[in-house]
Design an enzyme around this catalytic site. Structure first.
Site, short mmCIF file in Angstrom:
data_model
loop_
_atom_site.label_atom_id
_atom_site.label_comp_id
_atom_site.label_asym_id
_atom_site.label_seq_id
_atom_site.Cartn_x
_atom_site.Cartn_y
_atom_site.Cartn_z
N ASP A 13 0.92 -1.26 0.17
CA ASP A 13 0.04 -0.07 0.05
C ASP A 13 0.83 1.22 -0.23
O ASP A 13 0.40 2.20 0.54
CB ASP A 13 -1.17 0.12 1.23
CG ASP A 13 -1.91 -1.31 1.17
OD1 ASP A 13 -2.30 -1.66 0.08
OD2 ASP A 13 -2.29 -1.61 2.29
N LYS A 16 1.81 1.89 -5.28
CA LYS A 16 2.48 1.38 -6.40
C LYS A 16 1.42 1.68 -7.57
O LYS A 16 1.79 1.79 -8.69
CB LYS A 16 2.52 0.07 -6.10
CG LYS A 16 3.59 -0.54 -5.18
CD LYS A 16 3.59 -2.04 -4.97
CE LYS A 16 2.38 -2.32 -4.27
NZ LYS A 16 2.46 -2.04 -2.90
N GLY A 40 -4.44 -4.23 -3.69
CA GLY A 40 -5.42 -3.25 -4.11
C GLY A 40 -4.69 -2.19 -4.46
O GLY A 40 -4.12 -1.45 -3.63
N HIS A 41 -4.65 -1.82 -5.76
CA HIS A 41 -3.75 -0.80 -6.34
C HIS A 41 -4.79 0.46 -6.81
O HIS A 41 -5.29 0.17 -7.82
CB HIS A 41 -2.69 -1.30 -7.34
CG HIS A 41 -1.98 -2.33 -6.97
ND1 HIS A 41 -0.98 -2.87 -7.86
CD2 HIS A 41 -1.71 -2.72 -5.86
CE1 HIS A 41 -0.12 -3.72 -7.14
NE2 HIS A 41 -0.54 -3.72 -5.92
N THR A 42 -4.60 1.31 -6.18
CA THR A 42 -5.70 2.70 -6.42
C THR A 42 -4.86 3.75 -7.69
O THR A 42 -3.73 3.95 -7.44
CB THR A 42 -5.82 3.66 -5.19
OG1 THR A 42 -6.03 2.54 -4.08
CG2 THR A 42 -7.00 4.50 -5.41
N GLN A 223 2.00 -6.29 -3.07
CA GLN A 223 2.49 -6.21 -1.65
C GLN A 223 3.82 -5.61 -1.39
O GLN A 223 4.04 -4.49 -2.21
CB GLN A 223 2.73 -7.48 -1.27
CG GLN A 223 1.28 -8.35 -0.91
CD GLN A 223 0.63 -9.10 -2.15
OE1 GLN A 223 1.36 -9.73 -3.16
NE2 GLN A 223 -0.54 -8.79 -2.56
N THR A 413 2.71 14.06 -3.97
CA THR A 413 1.98 15.33 -3.15
C THR A 413 0.47 14.98 -3.22
O THR A 413 -0.35 15.88 -2.69
CB THR A 413 2.26 16.72 -3.60
OG1 THR A 413 2.11 16.82 -4.86
CG2 THR A 413 3.90 16.77 -3.34
P1 GDP Z 1 -0.77 0.20 -3.33
O1 GDP Z 1 -1.25 -1.09 -3.21
O2 GDP Z 1 0.73 0.49 -3.29
O3 GDP Z 1 -1.08 0.54 -4.90
O4 GDP Z 1 -1.27 1.37 -2.85
P2 GDP Z 1 -2.75 1.57 -2.25
O5 GDP Z 1 -3.55 1.98 -3.43
O6 GDP Z 1 -3.48 0.57 -1.79
O7 GDP Z 1 -2.88 2.64 -1.29
C1 GDP Z 1 -2.28 3.84 -1.41
C2 GDP Z 1 -3.32 5.19 -1.14
O8 GDP Z 1 -2.79 6.32 -1.08
C3 GDP Z 1 -4.53 5.30 -2.36
O9 GDP Z 1 -5.52 5.50 -1.59
C4 GDP Z 1 -4.10 6.25 -3.13
O10 GDP Z 1 -4.97 7.06 -3.86
C5 GDP Z 1 -3.42 7.16 -2.17
N1 GDP Z 1 -2.10 8.05 -2.42
C6 GDP Z 1 -1.31 7.68 -3.35
N2 GDP Z 1 -0.29 8.80 -3.40
C7 GDP Z 1 -0.77 9.61 -2.65
C8 GDP Z 1 -0.11 11.06 -2.27
O11 GDP Z 1 0.96 11.15 -2.56
N3 GDP Z 1 -0.70 11.61 -1.20
C9 GDP Z 1 -2.01 11.28 -0.67
N4 GDP Z 1 -2.78 12.05 0.09
N5 GDP Z 1 -2.58 10.08 -1.22
C10 GDP Z 1 -2.01 9.20 -1.88
P1 IMO Z 2 -1.04 -4.31 -2.33
O1 IMO Z 2 -0.64 -4.80 -3.66
C1 IMO Z 2 -1.03 -4.71 2.20
C2 IMO Z 2 -0.92 -8.60 3.83
C3 IMO Z 2 -2.36 -9.26 4.56
C4 IMO Z 2 -1.87 -10.08 5.42
C5 IMO Z 2 -0.67 -10.82 4.81
C6 IMO Z 2 -1.06 -12.22 4.13
O2 IMO Z 2 -2.05 -3.44 -2.36
O3 IMO Z 2 0.24 -3.46 -1.50
P2 IMO Z 2 -2.69 -12.93 2.23
O4 IMO Z 2 -4.02 -12.51 1.82
O5 IMO Z 2 -1.76 -12.32 1.09
O6 IMO Z 2 -2.16 -14.01 2.28
O7 IMO Z 2 -2.19 -12.15 3.60
O8 IMO Z 2 -0.48 -9.64 3.75
N1 IMO Z 2 -1.35 -8.01 2.44
C7 IMO Z 2 -1.50 -7.05 2.11
N2 IMO Z 2 -1.12 -5.88 2.92
N3 IMO Z 2 -1.16 -4.34 1.00
C8 IMO Z 2 -1.47 -5.50 0.08
O9 IMO Z 2 -1.31 -5.42 -1.42
C9 IMO Z 2 -1.33 -6.83 0.59
N4 IMO Z 2 -1.67 -8.20 0.19
C10 IMO Z 2 -1.67 -9.02 1.55
O10 IMO Z 2 -2.95 -8.13 5.23
O11 IMO Z 2 -1.28 -9.23 6.63
MG MG Z 3 -2.82 -1.54 -1.68
#
Ligand code: GDP
Ligand code: IMO
Ligand code: MG
Length: 433
Positions: A13, A16, A40-42, A223, A413
């Site tokens: 999270d 990415k 979960g990639h936003t 991850q 940012t």
């Molecule tokens: P990922 O799994 O690595 O793709 O990350 P996620 O999407 O799970 O979580 C990142 C969250 O931070 C998402 O809700 C993005 O929209 C948000 N985000 C990404 N970059 C920034 C930033 O620079 N500032 C803020 N405030 N939010 C961000």
């Molecule tokens: P992205 O790609 C954050 C965590 C789970 C748990 C552990 C094992 O969005 O960064 P699993 O279901 O994979 O066997 O769970 O890994 N986990 C993540 N935490 N971001 C993720 O993906 C994750 N994918 C799995 O919460 O601790």
């Molecule tokens: Mg994520």
């Protein structure tokens, strides 16, 4: 030749999805190499939000080729519902989605087995996403898994399912859980197989051919380093290799073809699920980070645990992944803090460590050593020019670069594509020209 791996450097999270979306226009192909719909990639495109789970984030760019590599595990129901949802929002997959015939399939018994094993672990549970990821990889390593290529052969598929589910049902019954109904599983999978089959191919051959023809590939890790099965905080990890090396094993592209690694790093730290987290803040400051950063899981909605930046983790991630450069995310979340702490080392039973203990109990017991920097207390949201950053923000970034031992080529940012500072003289800027 330009083939770059985007890798999470913390516990996932990090942002990415935003970075892959931002730089995807500069590549021909975007490929996922491990994990499944636990990710979960936003991506936010002109205010419209997409959360990608199984499909590479490049899919939101019309015409971009996308690959689900052999290292990914696929839940057919999750794949089809993600595709349907995106199709309803105007995304066309024709001719540009390629699914590896060697990618393993998540089946109903994987979910059932995961529920029972998490229950049995009690307070030691991993806190998984309960999506069948771990048990699907267990079947893969146990050499009894079903692969996407098997979906093309209904007769064989039936026989394979009989064996796999028969064995799983023995275990489920032993654990007092409901067995999986074989006939219903076969029917359901055959129905879905016909929709998935047109996308299934030998993606290793396809990718290598495209690369020989001069096409560039962006490898999208899921991850993060600390969740990697080998290098993470075992056993509180996911079951795949999310570190940069996984990109080659998980796609069939040779290591010699990778030209760079971009580490995605949040300006602080978060973690979802159980396991050690040395810089975790369980007080009002942690709550403040969660509220300002909207730190709730993009896949499961669970609140993310929050804490200060951990320089030990970041240095380790630089080493394990061979980071070429770093994208520093969510700097704006720190805007109103009076002071900001950075962890520079750990103390374990009075002894100073500068690396990560392999044992989860030891890591649980470490005390972080902090250095405190003054905050900048002015908004950085939406800034696009490095020179506009407040002096203390620039100092914070310089301190992180020194600590991690790697240049920060991009500072994020805000969540939108445009809320980004790309440093003109950086390696990253060089890749994007
Ligand atoms: P990922 O799994 O690595 O793709 O990350 P996620 O999407 O799970 O979580 C990142 C969250 O931070 C998402 O809700 C993005 O929209 C948000 N985000 C990404 N970059 C920034 C930033 O620079 N500032 C803020 N405030 N939010 C961000
Ligand atoms: P992205 O790609 C954050 C965590 C789970 C748990 C552990 C094992 O969005 O960064 P699993 O279901 O994979 O066997 O769970 O890994 N986990 C993540 N935490 N971001 C993720 O993906 C994750 N994918 C799995 O919460 O601790
Ligand atoms: Mg994520």
């Amino acid at each position: 030749m330009k083939n770059i791996v985007v890798v999470g450097t913390q516990w996932g999270d990090e942002g990415k999805g935003k970075v892959v979306d931002l730089i995807a226009p500069h590549f021909d192909i975007v490929a996922r190499y491990q994990g499944g719909h636990n990710a979960g990639h936003t991506v936010i495109v002109r205010g419209e939000k997409f959360v990608l789970h199984l499909l590479p984030s490049g899919i939101v760019h019309a015409g971009k080729s996308c690959v689900i590599g052999n290292g990914v595990v696929i839940d057919p129901t999750a794949l089809l519902s993600e595709m349907d949802e995106l199709a309803a929002r105007g995304i066309d997959f024709t001719g540009r989605l390629h699914i590896s015939n060697r990618a393993h399939i998540i089946l109903p018994h994987h979910l059932a087995l995961e529920r029972t094993s998490e229950q049995r672990r009690g307070i030691r549970q991993v806190g998984t996403t309960l999506r069948g990821i771990g048990p699907a990889y267990e079947d893969k390593i146990g050499r009894r898994g079903l692969r996407a290529g098997d979906l093309l052969h209904p007769e064989r598929l039936k026989r394979q399912l009989e064996e796999i589910i028969g064995e799983a049902n023995d275990i489920l019954q032993m654990r007092g859980a409901e067995p999986i109904a074989l006939a219903a599983t076969v029917d359901d999978l055959l129905g879905k197989a016909s929709r998935i089959a047109p996308f299934v191919t030998d993606t290793a051959v396809w990718l290598n051919r495209e690369m020989s023809a001069g096409k560039s590939v962006l490898f999208e890790g899921a991850q993060g380093t600390m969740l990697d099965i080998d290098h993470g905080t075992y056993p509180y990890v996911t079951s795949s290799s999310g570190t940069a090396g996984g990109a080659t094993v998980g796609t069939g592209v040779p290591p010699t073809a990778i030209t760079g690694v971009l580490g995605i790093m949040k300006a602080y730290t978060t973690r979802v699920g159980s396991g050690p987290f040395p810089t975790e803040l369980t007080d009002a400051t942690g709550e403040r980070l969660r509220a300002r950063g909207h730190e709730y899981g993009a896949s499961t909605g669970r609140p993310r645990r929050c804490g200060w930046f951990d320089g030990v983790v970041a240095r380790y991630a630089r080493m394990i992944n061979g980071l070429t450069t770093v994208a520093l995310m969510k700097l704006d979340v720190l805007d109103d803090f009076e002071t900001i702490d950075i962890c520079t080392g750990y103390r374990l039973h009075g002894e100073v460590l500068d690396t990560i203990p392999h044992d989860a109990e030891d890591l649980e017991a470490v005390e972080p050593i902090y250095e405190t920097l003054p905050g900048w207390q002015s908004p950085t949201v939406g800034l696009t020019d490095f020179a506009q950053l407040p002096t203390n923000a620039r100092r914070y970034i310089a301190r992180l670069e020194a600590l991690v031992g790697c240049d920060i080529g991009l500072v994020s940012t805000g969540p939108d594509r445009h809320d980004t500072i790309l440093r003109a003289d950086s390696q990253l800027a060089g890749w994007l020209t």
